[in-house]
Design an enzyme around this catalytic site. Structure first.
Site, PDB file in Angstrom:
ATOM      1  N   ASP A   1      42.518  32.712  28.495  1.00 35.18           N
ATOM      2  CA  ASP A   1      41.857  31.436  28.176  1.00 35.18           C
ATOM      3  C   ASP A   1      42.323  30.943  26.798  1.00 35.18           C
ATOM      4  OD1 ASP A   1      40.043  31.786  30.532  1.00 35.18           O
ATOM      5  OD2 ASP A   1      39.443  33.522  29.363  1.00 35.18           O
TER       6      ASP A   1
ATOM      7  N   HIS B   1      34.383  35.133  30.358  1.00 36.48           N
ATOM      8  CA  HIS B   1      35.589  34.676  31.066  1.00 36.48           C
ATOM      9  C   HIS B   1      35.134  34.096  32.404  1.00 36.48           C
ATOM     10  CE1 HIS B   1      39.563  34.392  32.761  1.00 36.48           C
ATOM     11  NE2 HIS B   1      39.184  35.125  33.788  1.00 36.48           N
TER      12      HIS B   1
HETATM   13  P1  NAD Z   1      45.259  41.727  43.415  1.00 33.67           P
HETATM   14  O1  NAD Z   1      44.250  41.609  44.517  1.00 33.67           O
HETATM   15  O2  NAD Z   1      46.655  41.282  43.640  1.00 33.67           O
HETATM   16  O3  NAD Z   1      45.332  43.256  42.961  1.00 33.67           O
HETATM   17  C1  NAD Z   1      44.190  44.039  42.755  1.00 33.67           C
HETATM   18  C2  NAD Z   1      44.566  45.455  43.072  1.00 33.67           C
HETATM   19  O4  NAD Z   1      43.439  46.277  42.774  1.00 33.67           O
HETATM   20  C3  NAD Z   1      44.898  45.670  44.562  1.00 33.67           C
HETATM   21  O5  NAD Z   1      46.170  46.296  44.673  1.00 33.67           O
HETATM   22  C4  NAD Z   1      43.776  46.579  45.043  1.00 33.67           C
HETATM   23  O6  NAD Z   1      44.186  47.491  46.044  1.00 33.67           O
HETATM   24  C5  NAD Z   1      43.410  47.298  43.740  1.00 33.67           C
HETATM   25  N1  NAD Z   1      42.087  47.937  43.749  1.00 33.67           N
HETATM   26  C6  NAD Z   1      40.958  47.559  44.397  1.00 33.67           C
HETATM   27  N2  NAD Z   1      39.980  48.460  44.177  1.00 33.67           N
HETATM   28  C7  NAD Z   1      40.502  49.399  43.353  1.00 33.67           C
HETATM   29  C8  NAD Z   1      39.988  50.589  42.795  1.00 33.67           C
HETATM   30  N3  NAD Z   1      38.729  50.980  43.018  1.00 33.67           N
HETATM   31  N4  NAD Z   1      40.792  51.330  42.007  1.00 33.67           N
HETATM   32  C9  NAD Z   1      42.077  50.958  41.777  1.00 33.67           C
HETATM   33  N5  NAD Z   1      42.626  49.851  42.312  1.00 33.67           N
HETATM   34  C10 NAD Z   1      41.843  49.094  43.084  1.00 33.67           C
HETATM   35  O7  NAD Z   1      44.601  41.019  42.163  1.00 33.67           O
HETATM   36  P2  NAD Z   1      45.298  40.543  40.825  1.00 33.67           P
HETATM   37  O8  NAD Z   1      45.746  39.139  41.005  1.00 33.67           O
HETATM   38  O9  NAD Z   1      46.260  41.561  40.356  1.00 33.67           O
HETATM   39  O10 NAD Z   1      44.015  40.483  39.875  1.00 33.67           O
HETATM   40  C11 NAD Z   1      43.322  41.644  39.514  1.00 33.67           C
HETATM   41  C12 NAD Z   1      41.968  41.305  38.922  1.00 33.67           C
HETATM   42  O11 NAD Z   1      42.136  40.601  37.708  1.00 33.67           O
HETATM   43  C13 NAD Z   1      41.094  40.402  39.794  1.00 33.67           C
HETATM   44  O12 NAD Z   1      39.746  40.860  39.662  1.00 33.67           O
HETATM   45  C14 NAD Z   1      41.232  39.044  39.149  1.00 33.67           C
HETATM   46  O13 NAD Z   1      40.118  38.212  39.430  1.00 33.67           O
HETATM   47  C15 NAD Z   1      41.299  39.442  37.705  1.00 33.67           C
HETATM   48  N6  NAD Z   1      41.872  38.473  36.777  1.00 33.67           N
HETATM   49  C16 NAD Z   1      41.315  38.411  35.554  1.00 33.67           C
HETATM   50  C17 NAD Z   1      41.846  37.565  34.591  1.00 33.67           C
HETATM   51  C18 NAD Z   1      41.253  37.490  33.222  1.00 33.67           C
HETATM   52  O14 NAD Z   1      41.722  36.666  32.439  1.00 33.67           O
HETATM   53  N7  NAD Z   1      40.262  38.277  32.856  1.00 33.67           N
HETATM   54  C19 NAD Z   1      42.948  36.764  34.926  1.00 33.67           C
HETATM   55  C20 NAD Z   1      43.512  36.870  36.194  1.00 33.67           C
HETATM   56  C21 NAD Z   1      42.962  37.740  37.111  1.00 33.67           C
HETATM   57  C1  LMR Z   2      41.878  33.331  35.891  1.00 32.57           C
HETATM   58  O1  LMR Z   2      41.288  32.992  34.862  1.00 32.57           O
HETATM   59  O2  LMR Z   2      42.976  32.846  36.214  1.00 32.57           O
HETATM   60  C2  LMR Z   2      41.271  34.345  36.812  1.00 32.57           C
HETATM   61  O3  LMR Z   2      40.229  35.038  36.172  1.00 32.57           O
HETATM   62  C3  LMR Z   2      40.815  33.711  38.083  1.00 32.57           C
HETATM   63  C4  LMR Z   2      40.279  34.740  39.065  1.00 32.57           C
HETATM   64  O4  LMR Z   2      39.132  34.536  39.534  1.00 32.57           O
HETATM   65  O5  LMR Z   2      40.978  35.724  39.357  1.00 32.57           O
END
Ligand code: NAD
Ligand code: LMR
Length: 330
Positions: free
Chosen positions: A164, A192
């Protein structure tokens, strides 16, 4: 606890077979996160059905022949992944499914983060620095801190709001017609989520107040807020997937600055455990503040002027975090 100097640092990444993992792991292995001469080894965790994909990721990391990269271990067992970890980056989370309420997501992920917090407390290095990325990131980090209590201090556990922060910097740079490198000291307050508070009142562009440099208060008091707050949702709408390359870059920035230090005179946004002294935020929330970092420690920046509008928005994001905390049963 201070962060040690070591010849090889062990980095655990969860959800490593996912989208963020695919963008993040090469950046870590290349030295972008911990320094251009710091050797690293990787412990990659994902669930059992993802092990085949994870093996493919491991092959690719080998094929990159990164000079700084040592062992890469893949596993579905958290005990193996977190064993001796110096840094743990937690992306692994259950994704939100259509029709799923935020509360359902929170409760499903609470189980993952409380189990992993307990295991990190048991097997990671006592100085381990933990970054929670999986959503809802702030409350997952609080759940993890509660589970690791007594073994990993809460100030070694943080959540990601740097994406962000970077989004806000990019928008300020665009508006001011200046390079992103000339922009600093934007702030993301709170959660977030859509209630986060992007604040440019302390931001500078080439040493000049950002509002003056960009000369568009109507934008900063209006569209800018929604633009940053909803950027993740916009990317998801366009890509059909959530932000991954920008999330990976933000993770690298967060850990880099936490461990190697923020640039002199600047601060960044990180969700950290709140105390009773900071900006009227109740104690015991993972709340995003402006922080300065050095050698694996952070300090909330004192004395930032908070406008009445920002104060009002900060109270709304606080209310959301309090609600999430109570839903998580903490
Ligand atoms: P994704 O679905 O591509 O990958 C998530 C991975 O986590 C998958 O491979 C899944 O099998 C694995 N997983 C699920 N449960 C698990 C467990 N108990 N132990 C280990 N691995 C496990 O998702 P992504 O796009 O890589 O995003 C990951 C996370 O980050 C999501 O929760 C998303 O919302 C979050 N995110 C946060 C931010 C932020 O700024 N804070 C930004 C983008 C994404
Ligand atoms: C983002 O800010 O892009 C992500 O946290 C969105 C999401 O829900 O994975």
């Amino acid at each position: 606890m201070s962060f040690p100097t070591k010849e090889v640092l062990r980095v655990a990444v969860t959800g490593a077979a996912g989208q963020i993992g695919y963008s993040l792991l090469p950046l870590i292995a290349r030295g972008n996160m911990l320094g251009a001469t710091q050797r690293v080894e990787l412990r990659l965790l994902d669930i059992e059905p993802a092990q085949k994909v994870l093996e493919g990721v491991r092959f690719e990391l080998q094929d990159c022949a990164f000079p700084l990269l040592g062992d890469v271990v893949i596993t579905h067992e958290p005990q193996v992944a977190f064993d001796g970890a110096d840094v743990a980056i937690l992306c692994g989370a259950f994704p939100r499914k259509p029709g799923m309420e935020r509360k359902d997501l929170l409760l499903t992920n609470a189980k993952i983060f409380s189990e992993q917090g307990r295991i990190i407390g048991d097997v990671a290095s006592p100085h381990c620095r933990v970054l929670v990325v999986g959503n809802p990131a702030n409350t997952n980090a609080l759940i993890l801190a509660t589970a690791a209590k007594g073994k990993i201090p809460a100030d070694q556990i943080t959540a990601l709001t740097r994406l962000d922060h970077n989004r806000a910097i990019a928008q300020v740079a665009l508006k001011a017609g200046a390079p992103v490198a000339s922009v600093s000291n934007v702030i993301i307050w709170g959660n977030h989520s859509g209630t986060q508070v992007p604040d440019v009142n302390s931001a500078v562009v080439n040493g000049q107040p950002a509002r003056q440099a960009a000369n568009d208060d109507a934008f900063f008091d209006g569209d800018f807020l929604g633009l940053v707050q909803q950027r993740g949702a916009e990317v998801m709408k366009l890509r059909g997937l959530s932000s991954a390359a920008s999330a990976a870059k933000a993770i690298v920035d967060h850990v880099h600055d936490w461990i190697l230090g923020t640039a002199p005179g600047t601060f960044v946004s990180m969700a950290v455990i709140s105390d009773i002294n900071s900006y009227k935020v109740p104690a015991g929330l993972m709340y995003s503040f402006p922080v300065q970092c050095s050698a694996g420690t952070w300090t909330i920046v004192d004395g930032v002027t908070v406008s009445p509008k920002v104060q009002e928005l900060m109270e709304a994001t606080t209310a959301e975090l309090l609600e999430e905390r109570s839903q998580a049963g903490i």
